[in-house]
Design a protein around this motif. Structure first.
Motif, PDB file in Angstrom:
ATOM      1  N   MET A 192     -94.508   7.001   8.144  1.00 26.39           N
ATOM      2  CA  MET A 192     -93.427   6.452   7.400  1.00 26.39           C
ATOM      3  C   MET A 192     -93.454   5.394   7.004  1.00 26.39           C
ATOM      4  SD  MET A 192     -89.482   6.354   8.725  1.00 26.39           S
ATOM      5  CE  MET A 192     -89.588   7.800   9.659  1.00 26.39           C
ATOM      6  N   ASP A 193     -93.532   4.812   5.769  1.00 29.94           N
ATOM      7  CA  ASP A 193     -93.849   3.689   5.269  1.00 29.94           C
ATOM      8  C   ASP A 193     -92.586   2.617   5.481  1.00 29.94           C
ATOM      9  OD1 ASP A 193     -92.273   4.117   3.082  1.00 29.94           O
ATOM     10  OD2 ASP A 193     -93.990   4.136   1.697  1.00 29.94           O
ATOM     11  N   LYS A 194     -92.841   1.481   5.183  1.00 26.27           N
ATOM     12  CA  LYS A 194     -91.840   0.489   5.251  1.00 26.27           C
ATOM     13  C   LYS A 194     -90.647   0.874   4.432  1.00 26.27           C
ATOM     14  CE  LYS A 194     -90.990  -4.621   5.281  1.00 26.27           C
ATOM     15  NZ  LYS A 194     -91.623  -5.923   4.833  1.00 26.27           N
ATOM     16  N   GLN A 195     -90.960   0.918   3.111  1.00 26.65           N
ATOM     17  CA  GLN A 195     -89.767   1.240   2.311  1.00 26.65           C
ATOM     18  C   GLN A 195     -88.827   2.271   2.709  1.00 26.65           C
ATOM     19  OE1 GLN A 195     -89.431  -0.769  -0.651  1.00 26.65           O
ATOM     20  NE2 GLN A 195     -87.556   0.284  -0.655  1.00 26.65           N
ATOM     21  N   VAL A 196     -89.289   3.455   3.240  1.00 27.03           N
ATOM     22  CA  VAL A 196     -88.604   4.732   3.784  1.00 27.03           C
ATOM     23  C   VAL A 196     -87.851   4.167   5.004  1.00 27.03           C
ATOM     24  CG1 VAL A 196     -88.701   6.913   4.753  1.00 27.03           C
ATOM     25  CG2 VAL A 196     -90.325   6.289   2.945  1.00 27.03           C
ATOM     26  N   ARG A 197     -88.551   3.228   5.970  1.00 27.35           N
ATOM     27  CA  ARG A 197     -87.705   2.972   7.223  1.00 27.35           C
ATOM     28  C   ARG A 197     -86.581   1.892   6.783  1.00 27.35           C
ATOM     29  NH1 ARG A 197     -92.955   1.514   9.090  1.00 27.35           N
ATOM     30  NH2 ARG A 197     -92.106  -0.573   8.877  1.00 27.35           N
ATOM     31  N   MET A 198     -86.791   1.118   5.572  1.00 25.62           N
ATOM     32  CA  MET A 198     -85.576   0.403   5.369  1.00 25.62           C
ATOM     33  C   MET A 198     -84.535   1.154   4.634  1.00 25.62           C
ATOM     34  SD  MET A 198     -85.410  -3.047   4.994  1.00 25.62           S
ATOM     35  CE  MET A 198     -86.567  -4.140   4.404  1.00 25.62           C
ATOM     36  N   GLU A 199     -84.897   2.223   3.946  1.00 23.92           N
ATOM     37  CA  GLU A 199     -83.962   3.205   3.348  1.00 23.92           C
ATOM     38  C   GLU A 199     -83.001   3.758   4.504  1.00 23.92           C
ATOM     39  OE1 GLU A 199     -82.839   3.189   0.304  1.00 23.92           O
ATOM     40  OE2 GLU A 199     -84.199   1.682  -0.120  1.00 23.92           O
ATOM     41  N   ILE A 200     -83.680   4.232   5.593  1.00 21.14           N
ATOM     42  CA  ILE A 200     -83.002   4.971   6.628  1.00 21.14           C
ATOM     43  C   ILE A 200     -81.942   3.713   7.377  1.00 21.14           C
ATOM     44  CG2 ILE A 200     -83.244   5.811   8.991  1.00 21.14           C
ATOM     45  CD1 ILE A 200     -85.922   7.075   7.620  1.00 21.14           C
ATOM     46  N   ARG A 201     -82.837   2.687   7.603  1.00 21.10           N
ATOM     47  CA  ARG A 201     -81.941   1.609   8.231  1.00 21.10           C
ATOM     48  C   ARG A 201     -80.558   1.300   7.497  1.00 21.10           C
ATOM     49  NH1 ARG A 201     -85.595  -3.056   9.738  1.00 21.10           N
ATOM     50  NH2 ARG A 201     -87.220  -1.903   8.811  1.00 21.10           N
ATOM     51  N   ARG A 202     -80.790   0.941   6.126  1.00 18.98           N
ATOM     52  CA  ARG A 202     -79.723   0.921   5.101  1.00 18.98           C
ATOM     53  C   ARG A 202     -78.479   1.970   5.189  1.00 18.98           C
ATOM     54  NH1 ARG A 202     -82.824  -1.578   0.367  1.00 18.98           N
ATOM     55  NH2 ARG A 202     -82.989  -3.787   0.980  1.00 18.98           N
ATOM     56  N   ALA A 203     -79.256   3.140   5.239  1.00 15.24           N
ATOM     57  CA  ALA A 203     -78.261   4.260   5.234  1.00 15.24           C
ATOM     58  C   ALA A 203     -77.415   4.333   6.520  1.00 15.24           C
ATOM     59  CB  ALA A 203     -78.930   5.651   4.941  1.00 15.24           C
ATOM     60  N   ASN A 204     -77.945   4.146   7.558  1.00 14.96           N
ATOM     61  CA  ASN A 204     -76.845   4.266   8.774  1.00 14.96           C
ATOM     62  C   ASN A 204     -76.419   2.740   9.365  1.00 14.96           C
ATOM     63  OD1 ASN A 204     -79.011   2.654  10.354  1.00 14.96           O
ATOM     64  ND2 ASN A 204     -80.148   4.534  11.224  1.00 14.96           N
ATOM     65  N   GLY A 205     -76.513   1.657   8.554  1.00 14.00           N
ATOM     66  CA  GLY A 205     -75.906   0.581   8.811  1.00 14.00           C
ATOM     67  C   GLY A 205     -76.603  -0.296   9.566  1.00 14.00           C
ATOM     68  N   THR A 206     -77.703   0.087  10.361  1.00 14.74           N
ATOM     69  CA  THR A 206     -78.076  -0.935  11.131  1.00 14.74           C
ATOM     70  C   THR A 206     -78.727  -2.096  10.400  1.00 14.74           C
ATOM     71  OG1 THR A 206     -80.102   0.455  11.185  1.00 14.74           O
ATOM     72  CG2 THR A 206     -78.934   0.439  12.980  1.00 14.74           C
ATOM     73  N   ARG A 207     -79.056  -1.732   8.897  1.00 11.63           N
ATOM     74  CA  ARG A 207     -79.688  -2.823   8.282  1.00 11.63           C
ATOM     75  C   ARG A 207     -78.640  -3.318   7.186  1.00 11.63           C
ATOM     76  NH1 ARG A 207     -81.681  -6.719   5.941  1.00 11.63           N
ATOM     77  NH2 ARG A 207     -83.854  -6.779   4.975  1.00 11.63           N
ATOM     78  N   ALA A 208     -78.200  -4.366   7.275  1.00 11.77           N
ATOM     79  CA  ALA A 208     -77.115  -4.803   6.326  1.00 11.77           C
ATOM     80  C   ALA A 208     -77.583  -5.210   4.890  1.00 11.77           C
ATOM     81  CB  ALA A 208     -76.508  -6.261   6.707  1.00 11.77           C
ATOM     82  N   VAL A 209     -77.126  -4.770   4.173  1.00  9.51           N
ATOM     83  CA  VAL A 209     -77.564  -4.986   2.480  1.00  9.51           C
ATOM     84  C   VAL A 209     -77.092  -6.238   2.114  1.00  9.51           C
ATOM     85  CG1 VAL A 209     -77.615  -3.754   0.127  1.00  9.51           C
ATOM     86  CG2 VAL A 209     -77.515  -2.276   2.182  1.00  9.51           C
ATOM     87  N   THR A 210     -78.050  -7.004   1.897  1.00 10.21           N
ATOM     88  CA  THR A 210     -77.874  -8.421   1.450  1.00 10.21           C
ATOM     89  C   THR A 210     -77.979  -8.275  -0.181  1.00 10.21           C
ATOM     90  OG1 THR A 210     -79.926  -8.947   1.720  1.00 10.21           O
ATOM     91  CG2 THR A 210     -78.451  -9.734   3.538  1.00 10.21           C
ATOM     92  N   LYS A 211     -76.797  -9.129  -0.966  1.00 12.33           N
ATOM     93  CA  LYS A 211     -77.247  -9.334  -2.003  1.00 12.33           C
ATOM     94  C   LYS A 211     -78.154 -10.207  -2.539  1.00 12.33           C
ATOM     95  CE  LYS A 211     -72.365  -8.314  -3.244  1.00 12.33           C
ATOM     96  NZ  LYS A 211     -71.102  -8.912  -3.446  1.00 12.33           N
ATOM     97  N   PRO A 212     -78.702 -10.086  -3.500  1.00 12.11           N
ATOM     98  CA  PRO A 212     -79.889 -11.147  -3.922  1.00 12.11           C
ATOM     99  C   PRO A 212     -79.238 -12.372  -4.039  1.00 12.11           C
ATOM    100  CG  PRO A 212     -79.617  -9.431  -5.752  1.00 12.11           C
ATOM    101  CD  PRO A 212     -78.701  -8.764  -4.673  1.00 12.11           C
ATOM    102  N   VAL A 213     -79.860 -13.374  -3.604  1.00 12.36           N
ATOM    103  CA  VAL A 213     -79.287 -14.839  -3.653  1.00 12.36           C
ATOM    104  C   VAL A 213     -79.192 -15.232  -4.948  1.00 12.36           C
ATOM    105  CG1 VAL A 213     -79.777 -17.197  -2.850  1.00 12.36           C
ATOM    106  CG2 VAL A 213     -80.426 -15.245  -1.443  1.00 12.36           C
ATOM    107  N   GLN A 214     -77.813 -15.575  -5.376  1.00 14.40           N
ATOM    108  CA  GLN A 214     -77.518 -15.870  -6.774  1.00 14.40           C
ATOM    109  C   GLN A 214     -78.229 -17.704  -6.865  1.00 14.40           C
ATOM    110  OE1 GLN A 214     -75.276 -14.026  -8.981  1.00 14.40           O
ATOM    111  NE2 GLN A 214     -76.543 -15.060 -10.292  1.00 14.40           N
ATOM    112  N   LYS A 215     -79.197 -17.631  -7.505  1.00 13.12           N
ATOM    113  CA  LYS A 215     -79.653 -19.131  -7.595  1.00 13.12           C
ATOM    114  C   LYS A 215     -78.544 -20.117  -8.337  1.00 13.12           C
ATOM    115  CE  LYS A 215     -83.594 -21.838  -9.468  1.00 13.12           C
ATOM    116  NZ  LYS A 215     -83.286 -22.699 -10.837  1.00 13.12           N
TER     117      LYS A 215
END
Ligand SMILES: [Zn+2]
Length: 136
Positions: free
Chosen positions: A1-24
């Motif tokens: 499982m690559d990093k991108q897939v793991r990240m998507e799973i964490r985003r989907a189950n809520g263990t990884r908060a989705v941060t908005k891109p920092v507005q410069k």
């Protein structure tokens, strides 16, 4: 499982908060010339404040003497052009820090700065009303 897939799973189950891109934060990209009469150098400086809150003076990065804020319109003479430096110093000493001088109300036309020291001597008399007295 690559990093991108793991990240998507964490985003989907809520263990990884989705941060908005920092507005410069776009501040005023506003450089002003700080001039040192001691070593005849000019440095463009930017500060994280509004242009009218820029300091009137600073410390010369070359020699450590005081530099004077001559704003955005100032073009430094060549280091070897002592006559021009003398003229600039004379203007500054008389309150002309390369501010725009507009004699007509609501006009964007500004008075050109003098080319020579003798012109500068007339200039400071003629436009003394626009001279700026400020603490360095
Ligand atoms: Zn200096």
């Amino acid at each position: 499982m690559d990093k991108q897939v793991r990240m998507e799973i964490r985003r989907a189950n809520g263990t990884r908060a989705v941060t908005k891109p920092v507005q410069k934060v776009i501040g005023p990209e506003y450089s002003m010339s700080f001039v040192c009469f001691e070593c005849k150098t000019s440095n463009m400086r930017q500060y994280d404040v509004t242009p009218c809150d820029y300091p009137n003076s600073s410390v010369c990065p070359v020699c450590g003497n005081t530099t004077i804020n001559l704003g955005r319109n100032f073009k430094p003479p060549k280091k070897s052009d002592l006559a021009q430096w003398k003229k600039v110093k004379f203007l500054v000493d008389n309150g002309f820090v390369f501010q725009k001088i507009r004699v007509e109300r609501n006009s964007i036309e500004s008075i050109p700065y003098p080319e020579t020291l003798s012109e500068a001597k007339e200039f400071v008399v003629r436009y003394r009303k626009w001279a700026i007295k400020r603490a360095i």
